[in-house]
Design a protein around this motif. Structure first.
Motif, PDB file in Angstrom:
ATOM      1  N   GLY A  20      10.498   4.616   4.422  1.00 27.88           N
ATOM      2  CA  GLY A  20       9.147   3.881   4.732  1.00 27.88           C
ATOM      3  C   GLY A  20       9.097   2.448   4.195  1.00 27.88           C
ATOM      4  O   GLY A  20       8.777   1.650   5.352  1.00 27.88           O
ATOM      5  N   SER A  21       9.423   2.339   3.443  1.00 26.95           N
ATOM      6  CA  SER A  21       9.397   0.717   2.985  1.00 26.95           C
ATOM      7  C   SER A  21      10.473  -0.006   3.734  1.00 26.95           C
ATOM      8  O   SER A  21      10.140  -1.245   4.153  1.00 26.95           O
ATOM      9  CB  SER A  21       9.768   0.682   1.396  1.00 26.95           C
ATOM     10  OG  SER A  21       9.862  -0.717   0.750  1.00 26.95           O
ATOM     11  N   LEU A  22      11.526   0.574   4.113  1.00 25.50           N
ATOM     12  CA  LEU A  22      12.602  -0.170   4.959  1.00 25.50           C
ATOM     13  C   LEU A  22      11.955  -0.661   6.251  1.00 25.50           C
ATOM     14  O   LEU A  22      12.466  -1.887   6.722  1.00 25.50           O
ATOM     15  CB  LEU A  22      13.880   0.264   4.935  1.00 25.50           C
ATOM     16  CG  LEU A  22      15.078  -0.245   5.738  1.00 25.50           C
ATOM     17  CD1 LEU A  22      15.256  -1.391   5.032  1.00 25.50           C
ATOM     18  CD2 LEU A  22      16.363   0.793   5.875  1.00 25.50           C
ATOM     19  N   VAL A  23      11.569   0.097   6.734  1.00 23.17           N
ATOM     20  CA  VAL A  23      10.705   0.208   8.261  1.00 23.17           C
ATOM     21  C   VAL A  23       9.944  -1.133   8.103  1.00 23.17           C
ATOM     22  O   VAL A  23      10.020  -1.846   8.903  1.00 23.17           O
ATOM     23  CB  VAL A  23      10.254   1.413   8.659  1.00 23.17           C
ATOM     24  CG1 VAL A  23       9.268   1.168   9.964  1.00 23.17           C
ATOM     25  CG2 VAL A  23      11.375   2.489   8.890  1.00 23.17           C
ATOM     26  N   LEU A  81       6.032   8.516  -7.618  1.00 20.38           N
ATOM     27  CA  LEU A  81       7.471   8.972  -7.894  1.00 20.38           C
ATOM     28  C   LEU A  81       7.767   8.616  -9.323  1.00 20.38           C
ATOM     29  O   LEU A  81       8.694   8.906 -10.034  1.00 20.38           O
ATOM     30  CB  LEU A  81       8.294   8.669  -6.724  1.00 20.38           C
ATOM     31  CG  LEU A  81       8.068   9.272  -5.251  1.00 20.38           C
ATOM     32  CD1 LEU A  81       8.933   8.603  -4.116  1.00 20.38           C
ATOM     33  CD2 LEU A  81       7.922  10.782  -5.325  1.00 20.38           C
ATOM     34  N   VAL A  82       7.469   7.116  -9.357  1.00 23.98           N
ATOM     35  CA  VAL A  82       7.904   6.281 -10.553  1.00 23.98           C
ATOM     36  C   VAL A  82       7.296   6.936 -11.866  1.00 23.98           C
ATOM     37  O   VAL A  82       8.041   7.180 -12.882  1.00 23.98           O
ATOM     38  CB  VAL A  82       7.364   4.798 -10.486  1.00 23.98           C
ATOM     39  CG1 VAL A  82       7.622   4.201 -11.739  1.00 23.98           C
ATOM     40  CG2 VAL A  82       8.268   4.241  -9.338  1.00 23.98           C
ATOM     41  N   GLU A  83       5.984   7.432 -11.758  1.00 21.70           N
ATOM     42  CA  GLU A  83       5.170   7.905 -12.875  1.00 21.70           C
ATOM     43  C   GLU A  83       5.729   9.224 -13.155  1.00 21.70           C
ATOM     44  O   GLU A  83       5.671   9.623 -14.491  1.00 21.70           O
ATOM     45  CB  GLU A  83       3.460   7.812 -12.639  1.00 21.70           C
ATOM     46  CG  GLU A  83       3.005   6.476 -12.538  1.00 21.70           C
ATOM     47  CD  GLU A  83       1.794   6.610 -11.988  1.00 21.70           C
ATOM     48  OE1 GLU A  83       1.300   7.514 -11.796  1.00 21.70           O
ATOM     49  OE2 GLU A  83       1.117   5.461 -11.979  1.00 21.70           O
ATOM     50  N   GLU A  84       5.901  10.204 -12.300  1.00 26.94           N
ATOM     51  CA  GLU A  84       6.577  11.371 -12.393  1.00 26.94           C
ATOM     52  C   GLU A  84       7.966  11.321 -12.648  1.00 26.94           C
ATOM     53  O   GLU A  84       8.358  12.505 -12.888  1.00 26.94           O
ATOM     54  CB  GLU A  84       6.016  12.213 -11.015  1.00 26.94           C
ATOM     55  CG  GLU A  84       4.486  12.439 -10.827  1.00 26.94           C
ATOM     56  CD  GLU A  84       4.245  13.173  -9.635  1.00 26.94           C
ATOM     57  OE1 GLU A  84       5.087  13.725  -9.275  1.00 26.94           O
ATOM     58  OE2 GLU A  84       2.971  13.372  -9.543  1.00 26.94           O
ATOM     59  N   LEU A 134       0.780  -1.078   0.045  1.00 22.67           N
ATOM     60  CA  LEU A 134      -0.069   0.043   0.011  1.00 22.67           C
ATOM     61  C   LEU A 134       0.839   1.294  -0.117  1.00 22.67           C
ATOM     62  O   LEU A 134       0.459   2.203  -0.765  1.00 22.67           O
ATOM     63  CB  LEU A 134      -1.066  -0.053   1.217  1.00 22.67           C
ATOM     64  CG  LEU A 134      -2.120  -1.147   1.062  1.00 22.67           C
ATOM     65  CD1 LEU A 134      -2.825  -0.916   2.563  1.00 22.67           C
ATOM     66  CD2 LEU A 134      -2.864  -0.999   0.125  1.00 22.67           C
ATOM     67  N   TRP A 135       2.094   1.313   0.802  1.00 22.39           N
ATOM     68  CA  TRP A 135       3.028   2.125   0.658  1.00 22.39           C
ATOM     69  C   TRP A 135       3.500   2.307  -0.622  1.00 22.39           C
ATOM     70  O   TRP A 135       3.535   3.772  -0.965  1.00 22.39           O
ATOM     71  CB  TRP A 135       4.141   2.112   1.550  1.00 22.39           C
ATOM     72  CG  TRP A 135       5.112   2.885   1.722  1.00 22.39           C
ATOM     73  CD1 TRP A 135       6.542   2.762   1.365  1.00 22.39           C
ATOM     74  CD2 TRP A 135       4.945   4.431   2.034  1.00 22.39           C
ATOM     75  NE1 TRP A 135       7.322   4.008   1.563  1.00 22.39           N
ATOM     76  CE2 TRP A 135       6.448   4.972   1.994  1.00 22.39           C
ATOM     77  CE3 TRP A 135       4.082   5.269   2.378  1.00 22.39           C
ATOM     78  CZ2 TRP A 135       6.831   6.255   2.247  1.00 22.39           C
ATOM     79  CZ3 TRP A 135       4.425   6.462   2.556  1.00 22.39           C
ATOM     80  CH2 TRP A 135       5.582   7.122   2.649  1.00 22.39           C
ATOM     81  N   PHE A 136       3.603   1.607  -1.628  1.00 21.54           N
ATOM     82  CA  PHE A 136       4.107   2.066  -2.912  1.00 21.54           C
ATOM     83  C   PHE A 136       3.010   2.467  -3.533  1.00 21.54           C
ATOM     84  O   PHE A 136       3.128   3.220  -4.487  1.00 21.54           O
ATOM     85  CB  PHE A 136       4.755   0.426  -3.494  1.00 21.54           C
ATOM     86  CG  PHE A 136       4.912   0.694  -5.175  1.00 21.54           C
ATOM     87  CD1 PHE A 136       6.012   1.399  -5.445  1.00 21.54           C
ATOM     88  CD2 PHE A 136       4.272   0.161  -5.757  1.00 21.54           C
ATOM     89  CE1 PHE A 136       6.431   1.468  -6.829  1.00 21.54           C
ATOM     90  CE2 PHE A 136       4.386   0.229  -7.354  1.00 21.54           C
ATOM     91  CZ  PHE A 136       5.387   1.025  -7.701  1.00 21.54           C
ATOM     92  N   ILE A 137       1.865   1.755  -3.491  1.00 18.35           N
ATOM     93  CA  ILE A 137       0.667   2.334  -4.449  1.00 18.35           C
ATOM     94  C   ILE A 137       0.361   3.644  -4.153  1.00 18.35           C
ATOM     95  O   ILE A 137       0.060   4.739  -5.102  1.00 18.35           O
ATOM     96  CB  ILE A 137      -0.582   1.385  -4.117  1.00 18.35           C
ATOM     97  CG1 ILE A 137      -0.452  -0.052  -4.446  1.00 18.35           C
ATOM     98  CG2 ILE A 137      -1.677   1.927  -4.767  1.00 18.35           C
ATOM     99  CD1 ILE A 137      -1.410  -1.022  -4.330  1.00 18.35           C
ATOM    100  N   CYS A 138       0.376   4.163  -2.821  1.00 22.94           N
ATOM    101  CA  CYS A 138       0.018   5.438  -2.328  1.00 22.94           C
ATOM    102  C   CYS A 138       0.966   6.630  -2.547  1.00 22.94           C
ATOM    103  O   CYS A 138       0.894   7.774  -2.844  1.00 22.94           O
ATOM    104  CB  CYS A 138      -0.542   5.525  -0.868  1.00 22.94           C
ATOM    105  SG  CYS A 138      -1.777   4.516  -0.645  1.00 22.94           S
TER     106      CYS A 138
END
Length: 340
Positions: free
Chosen positions: A61-64, A45-48, A36-40
């Motif tokens: 955030g992903s590492l935590v 960031l990838v698209e932009e 969900l962190w990636f989706i939100c």
């Protein structure tokens, strides 16, 4: 797609391992939160195509969340195969290296702290680091190539639009603008010229329709080049003549269009600028090619710079390998030569 597959696989592996149910559910829940962190946040960031500090926020955030999942279940280490590529997609190549190393070493650090065997063997961890950096380099190269390709396509599109605008400007200048100029000149001459003005207006109406339909110039529709040129010359309000020297040979349509437009432009210049009392047009065929000369007895070209019309004539002639020569000996002469 790769991220979704690896995360789903990691969830299955975590839920099926031998840890207590509470630990498995906790690890699975943290992996879901990571998705969900990636989706939100990460996907935007990838698209932009953002390569700035926001990538570090996403990585932290992903590492935590990943570290928490590994703490409850070492099987969550499998999620690395989906998480590491995300780091390289949200950060520049060398910036991403250090967060990637932290991701890979997190299972070793946590299992060491818990006094257990490493969830990921050290040789495997080093191999993943090397592979990840190579993979990140490949992603960076592909992204750069796509960006360059996009810039080239944008440039080609801009040049195409610019060329099309120039072509339409030349078409309008060579047809409608010249015809309406002739109408104004004829109407200024009084009643005897009204019928000729109406004829010229009809010609320009056909020109407009031909331009919109992307057809050949209307004076050529259903007639030879010689006939079309004869009509053009007879349509001027000055005493004029047109003659053909030599044996006429078939010409390519592109050459006929260029010769026709050249005579239109030359006659338009005579009517607008020369102050002439007569104009003569000669078309000559010989073994080397075809030539057209438009000569008047006006004031000549003088020192005036070439305008849009003459530049357009030169550009058209270059497309068919022709040349344009100007002279001001006892009037003005425009000579066009096109090789066969």
């Amino acid at each position: 797609m790769l991220f979704a597959i690896t995360q789903s696989t990691a969830l299955v592996i975590v839920l099926l391992d031998g840890n207590p149910l509470a630990d498995r559910l906790s690890a699975a829940g943290l992996l879901v939160l990571n998705g969900l962190w990636f989706i939100c946040y990460g996907r935007r960031l990838v698209e932009e195509d953002r390569d700035d500090w926001r990538g570090f926020v996403y990585a932290a955030g992903s590492l935590v969340l990943f570290a928490g999942a590994v703490w409850f279940s070492g099987s969550a280490t499998f999620a690395l195969f989906g998480l590491v590529p995300q780091i390289y997609m949200t950060l520049p190549l060398w910036w991403a290296f250090f967060p990637m190393v932290l991701f890979v070493f997190t299972p070793q650090i946590l299992t060491y702290a818990a006094g257990a065997d490493p969830a990921l063997p050290w040789p495997a961890a080093l191999l993943i680091i090397a592979f990840s950096q190579a993979f990140g380099w490949a992603i960076s190269r592909v992204a750069d190539q796509n960006k360059l390709r996009g810039q080239l396509l944008e440039r080609i599109e801009a040049l195409t639009i610019e060329a099309e605008r120039a072509r339409w400007a030349a078409e309008i200048h060579d047809t409608l603008a010249q015809g309406f100029t002739s109408i104004i000149t004829l109407l200024q001459g009084a009643q005897p010229n009204v019928e000729l003005a109406l004829q010229t207006a009809r010609e320009n109406l056909r020109e407009a329709r031909a331009l919109v339909a992307a057809n050949a110039p209307s004076p050529l529709d259903g007639s030879s080049l010689e006939d079309a040129l004869r009509r053009l010359v007879s349509g001027v309000s000055l005493p004029s003549s047109f003659r053909v020297i030599g044996n006429a040979v078939p010409l390519a349509t592109s050459v006929e269009v260029v010769l026709l437009r050249t005579v239109q432009e030359a006659l338009n210049n005579v009517m607008r600028h020369s102050g002439a009392s007569r104009v003569d047009v000669v078309m000559r065929f010989d073994s080397d090619g075809v030539s057209l000369e438009v000569r008047d007895d006006g004031r000549g070209f003088g020192d005036a710079p070439e305008g849009f019309g003459l530049r357009g004539m030169r550009a058209r002639l270059e497309q068919v390998g022709g040349t344009l020569s100007l002279s001001s000996d006892e009037g003005a002469s425009v000579l066009v030569e096109v090789p066969l």
